[in-house]
Structures are given as C-alpha cells and as structure tokens.
Motif scaffolding. Structure first.
Motif, mmCIF file in Angstrom:
data_model
loop_
_atom_site.group_PDB
_atom_site.id
_atom_site.type_symbol
_atom_site.label_atom_id
_atom_site.label_comp_id
_atom_site.label_asym_id
_atom_site.label_seq_id
_atom_site.Cartn_x
_atom_site.Cartn_y
_atom_site.Cartn_z
ATOM 1 N N LEU A 60 3.382 -4.507 5.555
ATOM 2 C CA LEU A 60 2.106 -4.064 6.118
ATOM 3 C C LEU A 60 2.320 -2.683 6.727
ATOM 4 O O LEU A 60 3.315 -2.463 7.431
ATOM 5 N N SER A 86 -2.011 4.370 5.148
ATOM 6 C CA SER A 86 -2.827 3.171 4.893
ATOM 7 C C SER A 86 -4.221 3.564 4.412
ATOM 8 O O SER A 86 -4.875 4.410 5.020
ATOM 9 N N GLN A 138 -2.549 -1.998 5.646
ATOM 10 C CA GLN A 138 -2.646 -2.164 4.200
ATOM 11 C C GLN A 138 -1.395 -2.904 3.724
ATOM 12 O O GLN A 138 -0.279 -2.601 4.160
ATOM 13 N N LYS A 139 -1.596 -3.878 2.847
ATOM 14 C CA LYS A 139 -0.477 -4.615 2.270
ATOM 15 C C LYS A 139 0.075 -3.787 1.107
ATOM 16 O O LYS A 139 -0.681 -3.411 0.199
ATOM 17 N N TYR A 180 6.597 -8.335 0.801
ATOM 18 C CA TYR A 180 5.571 -7.307 0.938
ATOM 19 C C TYR A 180 5.739 -6.649 2.311
ATOM 20 O O TYR A 180 6.534 -7.098 3.146
ATOM 21 N N SER A 219 3.662 -2.441 -1.575
ATOM 22 C CA SER A 219 4.902 -2.816 -2.274
ATOM 23 C C SER A 219 6.032 -1.849 -1.898
ATOM 24 O O SER A 219 5.839 -0.921 -1.117
#
Length: 361
Positions: A329, A335, A342-343, A327, A345
């Motif tokens: 950040l 974000s 925000q995490k 993942y 993909s």
C-alpha cells in the motif's frame, strides 16, 4: 616507444589531420589512455583507489587543486577533523565524513589535491580518479580569486580518464556479433560525424561484426565512448570558495553560471545552500515505512535513487521481503488516489516522501 610517447605523437598528428583521419587518431588516443589508466598486467595496481569503504545513502567526491579549501569544507559540513593548512598538499589520502540531511546520510570524501597531468599518473592522480569514479556526485572545488583556467584544467584531467561531467549517455545501441559484418542504422541525421568515420573507428578497434543503432546526433568522441564502454557519466557541482575576497560583481557573475555554487568556508557563507544543491543533484528519493495499524516511521527513511520501485524498497528493508511479497500500500505522490492509499505491485515506482506498507505471504 612508451604509451606516453605514443599519446604525445598522436596529439601532434591531430593538429594536422583531416576530419576523416581525426576519428582514427581519436580512437587510438582513447585506447592508449585506457591502457595507461587501467594496465592489463595482473600484477599492476594502477587502477586501485584509496581504501575507503562506501557508506551512507550516497557518496560525494570533493576534487580540486591543492589549497582551495576542501578540508575546511569537509570539517564544517560533516564535523570531521581533516587537516587544513595554508600550504599545499596537506591532505595525502582520502578522508571521509558524513553529512546528515533530511534523515539521509551522505558520505563526503575529501580527496588529495589534483595536479596537472593527474590523468597520466602524476601525483596520486590515478588513485584520486579511480576513487572519484565510485561516487554518485563530483564536487569540483575552485578558488574564486584565481582564473577560470583552473576549472578548464580539472575538466581536461577528468575527461581524459573517462569521467563525463553533467552529460547523459549517448543514445546508441552497440552489439557485437560473431558473423554478418557491420550493420549501421541511424534514426537521425548525423551532422557532427559520418558513416565513413564510424566504420573507420570500428576497423581501428578490430570490430568487423556488430549491430549499431544511432538514435542521437552524436560526435566522433561520443561514439568512441560507446565502444570503450567504461565511461562514467556523473553529475557535477562547481563550488567557488573564497568569494569574500572578490567583488560583488564577480560573485554575481559566478553565481549565475550553470551548476555553480559560491561559498566562503572561512566566513561560513552559503554552506547550507551548498548542501541543499548537493541533495538536489543526487536525485535521491526518501521513502518511509509503515507497519500495519501503526503510524509511519518518519525518523528513519529509506533513501533510494530516482526511479526506484517497490522492489527496491523491499530490498532496502530486508532481502527476504521481495521473494515473499504479496502486495504493498502506498500513500503519497505516487498514489493514484492520493491522499488515500493505492494497492501496488513490485514494479510500482515510488516518489519522494511516499509512505509504504508491505504485505508478505
């Protein structure tokens, strides 16, 4: 009869043709011009450009008639020595320089002066054009003391070789089939061409089985571009040099034209603004990387195209990152929780000046 003679013959017929026959003549003309610029013979070198390795985050090609100040601009914008003189055809090959801007490296190519008829191979026209096609942006340099005819002639030369300036690709889906005939669908009313003309053009290209979906009110020329498939749609800036030699009223008139910048290389006028406009036209996105527990590295951004994703960021750092990705950040405009992380993909789209931290398996 040679290809040049065939082109002249068709252009003479175009003036007398009805709208219906015009489509077929345009299709033939486009086909002959493609043959002229990209010969099919294996031994021919007609499509080769200048041997300049692409470097940096983007490439900008400087195009213009001889003695408009391209070499002087290259020298001042990139601190690269390019021979400049008061006589024509000083530059005989492509000379690269690098603009350092906001942490990005933009390669600027000074191409030899174009002459009228370059699209038919006059001068070093084919080499200039094939190199220009490798750029991300074309800067057309013009002499502010001369007439607007110079701009029109350069546009004609570039258009003849399949470079479409400041235009978007037509919204047309074209798929060849082996059987089933021609299926033609439109989602908009066609006012600049018609179904009969389109079918005539397809027959002219010996295409008898295909699916065509037209989602935009296109012209006959735009449909031919879709069929040929090798057209290059490129952003372009028109740069008028030597504005110190014309009146303020003329400068003001030129400056208010679309996609236009006025400069004077001799007096160093407006050169910083020109580089700002080049940056805006390239639509690059700067992304900063951050290691776990450390501050982001703001001195060395990764420069990507607008619409780039986290996967592009991974590939920009190292090709082994994407296959082992867990993942990422993201801090910044992309974000959802800005100013917090925000995490995300691999498919997450990044925006300019985002900070990204990548976590692997």
């Amino acid at each position: 009869m040679g290809i040049l003679e065939k082109i002249k013959q068709i252009e003479a017929q175009k003036n007398k043709a009805t709208e219906y026959h015009l489509g077929l003549l345009k299709a033939k003309l486009a086909r002959y011009r493609a043959q002229l610029l990209e010969p099919t013979g294996k031994s021919s070198g007609g499509g080769t450009g200048f041997d300049v390795q692409k470097s940096g985050d983007a490439r900008v090609s400087l195009i213009g008639f001889p003695s408009v100040g391209k070499s002087t601009l290259l020298s001042k914008a990139t601190h690269t020595a390019s021979e400049a003189a008061a006589y024509e055809f000083t530059t005989l090959t492509a000379i690269p320089g690098v603009i350092e801007y906001k942490g990005a490296r933009i390669q600027l190519l000074d191409l030899p002066g174009i002459v009228e008829g370059a699209s038919q191979g006059r001068g070093r026209g084919r080499q200039v054009v094939s190199t220009a096609k490798t750029a991300d942006l074309i800067v057309i340099m013009l002499d502010a003391t001369k007439s607007e005819e110079q701009k029109r002639l350069l546009e004609i030369e570039l258009d003849a070789v399949g470079i479409r300036l400041n235009k978007s690709k037509p919204d047309v889906v074209f798929k060849r089939k082996t059987t089933g005939g021609i299926t033609l669908n439109t989602t908009v009313k066609l006012t600049k061409t018609d179904e009969k003309t389109i079918r005539t053009i397809l027959a002219g290209y010996k295409i008898h089985n295909c699916d065509v979906m037209i989602r935009e009110d296109i012209t006959t020329d735009e449909f031919i571009d879709v069929l040929i498939g090798t057209r290059k749609y490129m952003p372009c800036l028109y740069v008028y040099n030597k504005v110190d030699a014309i009146s303020l009223e003329q400068v003001d008139k030129l400056a208010h034209q679309l996609n236009t910048v006025v400069i004077s290389c001799e007096m160093d006028l407006n050169l910083d603004y020109l580089i700002d406009r080049i940056w805006d036209k390239l639509e690059l996105v700067k992304v900063y990387t951050k290691k776990r527990g450390a501050q982001p590295d703001l001195s060395d951004p990764i420069c990507l195209r607008k619409g780039a994703t986290i996967e592009d960021v991974c590939n920009g750092v190292h090709r082994s990152l994407a296959p082992n990705f867990r993942y990422a950040l993201v801090w910044g405009k992309s974000s959802k929780f800005s100013p917090y992380a925000q995490k995300v993909s691999l498919s997450h789209q990044v925006q300019d000046e985002d900070v990204v931290s990548i976590f692997t398996k």
